[in-house]
Design an enzyme around this catalytic site. Structure first.
Site, mmCIF file in Angstrom:
data_model
loop_
_atom_site.group_PDB
_atom_site.id
_atom_site.type_symbol
_atom_site.label_atom_id
_atom_site.label_comp_id
_atom_site.label_asym_id
_atom_site.label_seq_id
_atom_site.Cartn_x
_atom_site.Cartn_y
_atom_site.Cartn_z
ATOM 1 N N GLU A 152 -34.954 -21.178 -62.147
ATOM 2 C CA GLU A 152 -34.294 -19.992 -62.700
ATOM 3 C C GLU A 152 -34.120 -20.100 -64.214
ATOM 4 O O GLU A 152 -33.387 -20.974 -64.678
ATOM 5 C CB GLU A 152 -32.914 -19.835 -62.039
ATOM 6 C CG GLU A 152 -32.141 -18.620 -62.533
ATOM 7 C CD GLU A 152 -30.796 -18.438 -61.836
ATOM 8 O OE1 GLU A 152 -30.189 -19.460 -61.430
ATOM 9 O OE2 GLU A 152 -30.361 -17.280 -61.699
ATOM 10 N N ASP A 185 -33.233 -13.536 -62.560
ATOM 11 C CA ASP A 185 -31.844 -13.091 -62.445
ATOM 12 C C ASP A 185 -31.630 -11.989 -63.490
ATOM 13 O O ASP A 185 -31.786 -12.222 -64.693
ATOM 14 C CB ASP A 185 -30.920 -14.292 -62.705
ATOM 15 C CG ASP A 185 -29.446 -13.949 -62.561
ATOM 16 O OD1 ASP A 185 -29.028 -12.891 -63.088
ATOM 17 O OD2 ASP A 185 -28.708 -14.747 -61.956
ATOM 18 N N HIS A 188 -29.310 -12.658 -66.550
ATOM 19 C CA HIS A 188 -29.894 -13.495 -67.605
ATOM 20 C C HIS A 188 -31.017 -12.745 -68.322
ATOM 21 O O HIS A 188 -31.162 -12.849 -69.543
ATOM 22 C CB HIS A 188 -30.421 -14.808 -67.018
ATOM 23 C CG HIS A 188 -29.361 -15.638 -66.365
ATOM 24 N ND1 HIS A 188 -28.241 -16.083 -67.034
ATOM 25 C CD2 HIS A 188 -29.234 -16.099 -65.096
ATOM 26 C CE1 HIS A 188 -27.472 -16.782 -66.209
ATOM 27 N NE2 HIS A 188 -28.051 -16.807 -65.019
ATOM 28 N N HIS A 211 -32.122 -12.476 -58.293
ATOM 29 C CA HIS A 211 -30.661 -12.341 -58.314
ATOM 30 C C HIS A 211 -30.302 -11.032 -59.001
ATOM 31 O O HIS A 211 -30.773 -10.762 -60.104
ATOM 32 C CB HIS A 211 -30.012 -13.485 -59.112
ATOM 33 C CG HIS A 211 -29.828 -14.728 -58.314
ATOM 34 N ND1 HIS A 211 -29.607 -15.953 -58.897
ATOM 35 C CD2 HIS A 211 -29.796 -14.932 -56.961
ATOM 36 C CE1 HIS A 211 -29.452 -16.873 -57.934
ATOM 37 N NE2 HIS A 211 -29.574 -16.276 -56.758
ATOM 38 N N ARG A 217 -22.260 -8.790 -65.306
ATOM 39 C CA ARG A 217 -22.240 -9.644 -64.114
ATOM 40 C C ARG A 217 -21.411 -9.046 -62.974
ATOM 41 O O ARG A 217 -21.090 -9.729 -62.010
ATOM 42 C CB ARG A 217 -21.780 -11.072 -64.427
ATOM 43 C CG ARG A 217 -22.657 -12.077 -63.689
ATOM 44 C CD ARG A 217 -22.506 -13.505 -64.169
ATOM 45 N NE ARG A 217 -23.600 -14.306 -63.640
ATOM 46 C CZ ARG A 217 -23.852 -15.562 -63.957
ATOM 47 N NH1 ARG A 217 -23.109 -16.191 -64.832
ATOM 48 N NH2 ARG A 217 -24.859 -16.200 -63.408
ATOM 49 N N GLU A 246 -25.873 -11.635 -56.721
ATOM 50 C CA GLU A 246 -25.155 -12.800 -57.244
ATOM 51 C C GLU A 246 -24.301 -12.288 -58.393
ATOM 52 O O GLU A 246 -24.691 -12.327 -59.555
ATOM 53 C CB GLU A 246 -26.121 -13.881 -57.736
ATOM 54 C CG GLU A 246 -25.377 -15.173 -58.063
ATOM 55 C CD GLU A 246 -26.173 -16.121 -58.930
ATOM 56 O OE1 GLU A 246 -26.203 -17.307 -58.621
ATOM 57 O OE2 GLU A 246 -26.767 -15.672 -59.931
HETATM 58 MN MN LIG Z 1 -28.662 -16.492 -60.820
#
Ligand SMILES: [Mn+2]
Length: 267
Positions: A152, A185, A188, A211, A217, A246
């Site tokens: 990741e 993700d 990110h 993710h 988030r 996530e």
């Molecule tokens: Mn993640």
């Protein structure tokens, strides 16, 4: 339609600085009820996992992936620790996560924070060599069990290298293993990628897990990311894996889980 799962750790244990805690059993029942297809497991120690529990998940759910963050969170070691014995310990632990994935019929182990950071005393090329050697060793072991590894890219505020899709593809090239791929993700990516669309296209067949979290988030739909476009791009690369939530349990855990699957389903 994509398969959906939830990374359960944050909802169970107050990870990522949250305080709300749900019992795994109740959480899993709730996920089945809401229509999720799987759960992503993040055990802090592979030996503490009740394998039989995961073999009889409600609603036909499966384990989408086993995440290995416990290696750094609980055991305090990483692939890039300057101390050789600690690097060796992280590798031994990672192999136990691979065995656990095999035992849970999970297709892959996710490798994020267990990679670690490059300490200032360590030469960059040397550190990348350690990482690649560890990945090769794990990949040989995982191959025998038909388990894949997904590394990741993580944003620059949490890790001082391997931040972007390009960085991830570089590590895959150096590793040269058929069962080592990428976990993308969106949280990110929002920080690191110049163009999320171009990065998804570039990653293409290497994307084996995703993710989902919004720019803050929070669950998708609570921030300012364009998930419609991301879903379109994932369809375009014929992504066939899970969309795994996530995110922070915000505004609260129940709302996050309910709105997560509703929002994804409506895209
Ligand atoms: Mn993640």
């Amino acid at each position: 339609l994509f398969k959906t799962s939830v990374s359960t750790a944050v909802f169970q244990s107050g990870a990522l600085g949250t305080t709300e805690k749900l019992e795994l059993k109740n959480l899993v029942e709730k996920l089945a009820e809401l229509g999720y297809n799987g759960i992503e497991s993040l055990p802090y120690d592979p030996d503490e996992v009740d394998v039989s529990f995961y073999k009889t998940l409600p609603g036909g759910m499966t384990v989408s992936a086993v995440a290995s963050g416990g290696i750094s969170f609980r055991h305090g070691v990483t692939f890039l620790d300057p101390a050789e014995e600690k690097r060796a310990a992280s590798l031994r632990l990672m192999k136990r996560y691979v065995k656990l994935a095999y035992d849970l019929n999970a297709p892959m182990v996710l490798i994020g924070s267990a990679i670690g950071k490059i300490e200032s005393s360590i030469d960059r090329e040397r550190a990348i060599g350690w990482l690649v050697d560890s990945l090769k060793s794990c990949s040989h072991y995982a191959e025998q069990m038909n388990v894949s590894l997904a590394i990741e890219p993580i944003n620059r505020y949490e890790r001082n290298f391997l931040n972007s899709v390009d960085d991830g593809l570089d590590i895959l090239r150096l590793t040269g293993a058929e069962n080592v791929h990428l976990l993308l993700d969106t949280f990110h990516m929002n920080i690191e990628e110049a163009s999320i669309r171009n990065s998804i296209r570039k990653a293409g067949k290497e994307v084996v897990h995703v993710h989902l979290a919004d720019s803050n988030r929070w669950p998708p739909g609570f921030g300012h990311m364009d998930f419609k476009s991301i879903i379109h791009d994932l369809r375009e690369i014929e992504y066939a894996g899970f969309l795994s939530l996530e995110c922070l349990p915000k505004p609260d855990a129940a709302t996050a889980l309910e709105s997560g699957i509703r929002y994804i389903g409506a895209l």
